[in-house]
Scaffold this active site. Sequence first.
Site, PDB file in Angstrom:
ATOM      1  N   ILE A 150       0.840  -1.205   0.000  1.00  0.00           N
ATOM      2  CA  ILE A 150       0.000   0.000   0.000  1.00  0.00           C
ATOM      3  C   ILE A 150       0.869   1.246   0.000  1.00  0.00           C
ATOM      4  CG2 ILE A 150      -1.734   1.315   1.268  1.00  0.00           C
ATOM      5  CD1 ILE A 150      -2.792  -1.374   2.337  1.00  0.00           C
ATOM      6  N   ALA A 230      -4.780   2.646   7.887  1.00  0.00           N
ATOM      7  CA  ALA A 230      -4.171   1.360   8.237  1.00  0.00           C
ATOM      8  C   ALA A 230      -4.945   0.696   9.376  1.00  0.00           C
ATOM      9  CB  ALA A 230      -2.704   1.559   8.598  1.00  0.00           C
ATOM     10  N   ARG A 231      -4.605   1.037  10.624  1.00  0.00           N
ATOM     11  CA  ARG A 231      -5.283   0.499  11.793  1.00  0.00           C
ATOM     12  C   ARG A 231      -5.442   1.607  12.828  1.00  0.00           C
ATOM     13  NH1 ARG A 231      -6.571  -2.826   8.883  1.00  0.00           N
ATOM     14  NH2 ARG A 231      -6.248  -5.084   8.917  1.00  0.00           N
ATOM     15  N   GLU A 259     -13.666   0.711  17.114  1.00  0.00           N
ATOM     16  CA  GLU A 259     -14.641   0.755  16.027  1.00  0.00           C
ATOM     17  C   GLU A 259     -15.802  -0.178  16.355  1.00  0.00           C
ATOM     18  OE1 GLU A 259     -12.824  -0.466  12.414  1.00  0.00           O
ATOM     19  OE2 GLU A 259     -11.498   1.273  12.252  1.00  0.00           O
ATOM     20  N   HIS A 282     -14.051   2.892   7.784  1.00  0.00           N
ATOM     21  CA  HIS A 282     -13.214   1.715   7.507  1.00  0.00           C
ATOM     22  C   HIS A 282     -13.629   1.038   6.192  1.00  0.00           C
ATOM     23  CE1 HIS A 282     -10.508  -1.461   9.610  1.00  0.00           C
ATOM     24  NE2 HIS A 282     -10.309  -1.436   8.307  1.00  0.00           N
ATOM     25  N   ALA A 285     -10.595  -0.778   1.722  1.00  0.00           N
ATOM     26  CA  ALA A 285     -10.464  -1.883   0.763  1.00  0.00           C
ATOM     27  C   ALA A 285     -11.773  -2.180   0.039  1.00  0.00           C
ATOM     28  CB  ALA A 285      -9.993  -3.136   1.489  1.00  0.00           C
TER      29      ALA A 285
END
Length: 401
Positions: A150, A230-231, A259, A282, A285
Site C-alpha cells: 500500500i 491502516a489500523r 470501532e 473503515h 479496501a
Amino acid sequence: MKIFIADKYPEAQLDQFKQLGCAVTYQPTVKAEDLPPLIAGHKVLIVRSKQVTAETLKAGDELALVLRAGAGVNTIDVKTASALGIFVTNCPGKNSIAVAELAFALLLGIDRRIADSTAALRAHQWNKKDFSQADGIFGKTIGVIGTGSIGREVIVRARAFGLNVIAWSRSLTPERAAELGAGFCAEVDDVFRRADIVTLHLALKPETRLLVNAARLALMRPNAILINTARGELVDQAALRAAVAAKKIRVGLDVFDPEPAEGKAAFADPIVDLPDFCGTPHIGASTEQAQDAIAAEAFRIVEAFVKTGEALNCVNLARRTPAKWQLVVRHYDRVGVLAFVLDVIRRGNINVEEVRNIVFDGAAAASCRIQLNAEPGPDLLQAIAKGNPDIIGLEAIRIGS
C-alpha cells in the site's frame, strides 16, 4: 470439505468453492460471539473483519485453515491457532490500490473541505468565500510511514500529484528508498518533523501499537495533515483529538480505535465533531475491484489447500524450529523406507521437527531431509544405515546451536 464464510463475500464467486467439491456455509451477518457453536465440522473459515477468538478456534473440531480475505490478521487469535495447528493465511497486496486511492481522497477532502462544502450545498447554502480557502498540496512534502504494497502505491500517486516524498519503515534502506523515488528517513520521528502530510501504512503489531503518540504529534508542523487508512490502534486517539482540537493539525481517518463490530451502528468518537476532520467508516479496501481481487486470491488459497494441503500466504509458520540437527537420507523410493527411519528416530527419543522428501527423476530414488531437536548418536545412525537395504546414504549435519 466444509467452508464457513463469516463475512460479506462476492456471492457470484461462491459457486467456485462448490465446483471444487466444497460445501459452503455462508453467514455474512453472524456475530463473532456466535461463531463457536457454528464452526464445528468446518475445515476452512473465511473472514474479512470478523474477530476469530480462541473460543471459536477451540470449537473448530475439524478446523485446519483460517483465511483472512484481506491483508492484516490482527482480528485473529494467531497464537491460539498456532498452538492448535491451524494455518492462518491472508491475501496481501490485493487491496493496495483501493486503500491508496482512499488515502488521497481523504487528503484532498481535507485540503478542499469537500465534505463540509457538500453539506452546505445540501443545506442550500452557497459559501464560495469560505470554501475557497485551501492550501493546495502541490510541492508539499508527504511522509509515508510503511513501504509495503500500500505504501508503495501511495508513493506512485504522490509523485503524480507533484509531492516531495520521504519515507520510513523498519526494513527500508537508503538504496530501496531511492528505487521507490522517496527520500530516506532513518528514524520515524524525522517523518513527523519534516512532512506537511503524514500517511500511515503499517500493520498492527506490538511494536507499532500507539506509534503515533502525543510526543510525535507535537513534532508535526502547524496545519499539517495526518492520514490513517491502516489500523486505528496505531494512533493514540485521545492525543490525536487533543492535537486537532488545538488546531495544530488536520486529520483524515478511515480507521478508529475503537470501532463498532457491526457494519451499521451508532458511532460517537468526539473527533468526528471537530472542524479539521474528514473521515470514512473503515472502507479503504471496499471497492468492487479490490473485493474481486481478494476473492480471486482467497479462491486460489482454498483451491491449493483442497488439492495439495499447502496453505499459501501462511503467516503463522515458525521462521525457525527448535531443530538442531538435520538428517539427510538418500534412499530408494520404496514402501516403508521412511517409516523405518522415523521409527528408529522415535525409539531414540528424538523429536522430528520438519520433514521434506524429494524424489529424483524417474522415481527410483529420493532424498529426505529430517530436522531433529537433538543429535542423532552413532548408534542411531548405524541402526538406520545398516537396518534397511533401501538406504543408499546417510549424513547428519548440525544446523543449530
